[in-house]
Design a protein around this motif. Structure first.
Motif, PDB file in Angstrom:
ATOM      1  N   ILE A 161     -15.493   8.626  18.593  1.00 17.37           N
ATOM      2  CA  ILE A 161     -14.147   8.698  18.016  1.00 17.37           C
ATOM      3  C   ILE A 161     -14.185   9.425  16.675  1.00 17.37           C
ATOM      4  O   ILE A 161     -13.340  10.287  16.396  1.00 17.37           O
ATOM      5  N   LEU A 162     -15.157   9.099  15.849  1.00 14.49           N
ATOM      6  CA  LEU A 162     -15.279   9.765  14.550  1.00 14.49           C
ATOM      7  C   LEU A 162     -15.530  11.259  14.722  1.00 14.49           C
ATOM      8  O   LEU A 162     -14.951  12.084  14.002  1.00 14.49           O
ATOM      9  N   MET A 201      -9.223   7.878   9.059  1.00 16.09           N
ATOM     10  CA  MET A 201      -9.542   8.917   8.087  1.00 16.09           C
ATOM     11  C   MET A 201     -10.459   8.383   6.994  1.00 16.09           C
ATOM     12  O   MET A 201     -11.437   9.037   6.610  1.00 16.09           O
ATOM     13  N   ARG A 202     -10.153   7.204   6.487  1.00 20.14           N
ATOM     14  CA  ARG A 202     -10.988   6.633   5.411  1.00 20.14           C
ATOM     15  C   ARG A 202     -12.424   6.446   5.888  1.00 20.14           C
ATOM     16  O   ARG A 202     -13.377   6.836   5.205  1.00 20.14           O
ATOM     17  N   GLN A 203     -12.578   5.843   7.057  1.00 20.20           N
ATOM     18  CA  GLN A 203     -13.926   5.601   7.561  1.00 20.20           C
ATOM     19  C   GLN A 203     -14.630   6.899   7.939  1.00 20.20           C
ATOM     20  O   GLN A 203     -15.854   7.005   7.826  1.00 20.20           O
ATOM     21  N   ALA A 242      -1.958   8.756   0.753  1.00 16.79           N
ATOM     22  CA  ALA A 242      -2.327   8.929  -0.655  1.00 16.79           C
ATOM     23  C   ALA A 242      -2.922   7.641  -1.221  1.00 16.79           C
ATOM     24  O   ALA A 242      -3.898   7.677  -1.979  1.00 16.79           O
ATOM     25  N   ALA A 243      -2.334   6.507  -0.855  1.00 20.44           N
ATOM     26  CA  ALA A 243      -2.871   5.221  -1.318  1.00 20.44           C
ATOM     27  C   ALA A 243      -4.260   4.977  -0.735  1.00 20.44           C
ATOM     28  O   ALA A 243      -5.162   4.472  -1.423  1.00 20.44           O
ATOM     29  N   THR A 244      -4.442   5.348   0.521  1.00 20.45           N
ATOM     30  CA  THR A 244      -5.762   5.215   1.144  1.00 20.45           C
ATOM     31  C   THR A 244      -6.787   6.088   0.444  1.00 20.45           C
ATOM     32  O   THR A 244      -7.919   5.667   0.179  1.00 20.45           O
ATOM     33  N   MET A 245      -6.390   7.309   0.109  1.00 20.03           N
ATOM     34  CA  MET A 245      -7.299   8.217  -0.564  1.00 20.03           C
ATOM     35  C   MET A 245      -7.653   7.723  -1.958  1.00 20.03           C
ATOM     36  O   MET A 245      -8.760   7.964  -2.454  1.00 20.03           O
ATOM     37  N   GLU A 246      -6.745   7.014  -2.606  1.00 20.27           N
ATOM     38  CA  GLU A 246      -7.076   6.459  -3.920  1.00 20.27           C
ATOM     39  C   GLU A 246      -8.145   5.378  -3.788  1.00 20.27           C
ATOM     40  O   GLU A 246      -9.005   5.244  -4.657  1.00 20.27           O
ATOM     41  N   THR A 247      -8.137   4.619  -2.693  1.00 24.79           N
ATOM     42  CA  THR A 247      -9.206   3.638  -2.492  1.00 24.79           C
ATOM     43  C   THR A 247     -10.547   4.337  -2.297  1.00 24.79           C
ATOM     44  O   THR A 247     -11.591   3.845  -2.739  1.00 24.79           O
ATOM     45  N   VAL A 248     -10.526   5.498  -1.633  1.00 23.63           N
ATOM     46  CA  VAL A 248     -11.757   6.286  -1.457  1.00 23.63           C
ATOM     47  C   VAL A 248     -12.252   6.775  -2.811  1.00 23.63           C
ATOM     48  O   VAL A 248     -13.444   6.676  -3.134  1.00 23.63           O
TER      49      VAL A 248
END
Length: 216
Positions: free
Chosen positions: A23-24, A66-68, A134-140
């Motif tokens: 999947i990745l 996307m994050r993972q 955008a919020a997810t990317m800030e956690t990254v």
């Protein structure tokens, strides 16, 4: 019976890991080729050869996928062990010579940034018009900032850093960024080797406070 259950569990775990890798890999291919918005969970599932429900079961949402994916691209595999705790980073920390330590660290960083830059570019562009992403990317980014403290510690060596630890971490956050690599290798046309050489010098002089041997 306990041996049989253990074997079955190990086989299921291996199958689950292989499914995640598929999947990745599919997500990476499609996100880079078509962009984040145009890539759906359905197309990712089709590319990976799995059911849509399998993708949701493994990742929950496209944003989490996307994050993972970014995390897996940084490490180069699906092992959750942070980069700073891996053998390559330990080799940097164990190197007594600061010049060589900077070179090893730059080589490691260049390898990582070349893997992650394409998908980071896609994610940042999509985040500009997608508040949830955008919020997810800030956690990254927050995770990366935290890891920079560990990176600074690994680099310090017996002679220490040339900056205060927090400033050293912030400097590495900039130097290691895919955006900087993009500006130099794409905009200026630098080769990966030239970028790596530059990065090693910046680490040596800017973070470790040591004079580069090629400076007159």
């Amino acid at each position: 019976m306990s041996v049989k259950r253990s074997y079955s569990s190990a086989r299921r775990d291996a199958q689950a890991r292989e499914t995640r890798r598929s999947i990745l890999g599919a997500a990476l291919t499609l996100f880079v080729a078509n962009g984040y918005a145009a890539t759906t969970i359905e197309t990712i599932a089709d590319e990976a050869g799995v059911a849509v429900q399998t993708v949701y079961a493994a990742f929950g949402s496209k944003r989490e996928l996307m994050r993972q994916l970014i995390e897996a691209t940084i490490t180069g595999d699906d092992d959750p062990t942070p980069v700073t705790e891996r053998a390559e980073s330990r080799a940097v920390a164990d190197e007594p010579d600061p010049h060589r330590r900077a070179q090893l660290d730059a080589a490691l960083s260049r390898t990582i940034v070349q893997r992650v830059a394409p998908i980071a570019r896609v994610a940042e562009e999509a985040a500009a018009s997608d508040p949830a992403l955008a919020a997810t990317m800030e956690t990254v980014r927050a995770a990366r900032r935290h890891e920079m403290r560990g990176s600074a510690t690994l680099l310090a060596g017996p002679e220490g850093l040339g900056l205060e630890p927090e400033e050293a971490a912030a400097t590495l956050y900039v130097l290691y960024s895919p955006q900087v690599a993009d500006m130099l290798m794409r905009d200026y046309g630098w080769s990966p080797q030239r970028y790596e050489t530059w990065l090693a010098r910046m680490i040596l002089e800017g973070v470790l406070g040591q004079r580069s041997p090629d400076r007159k």
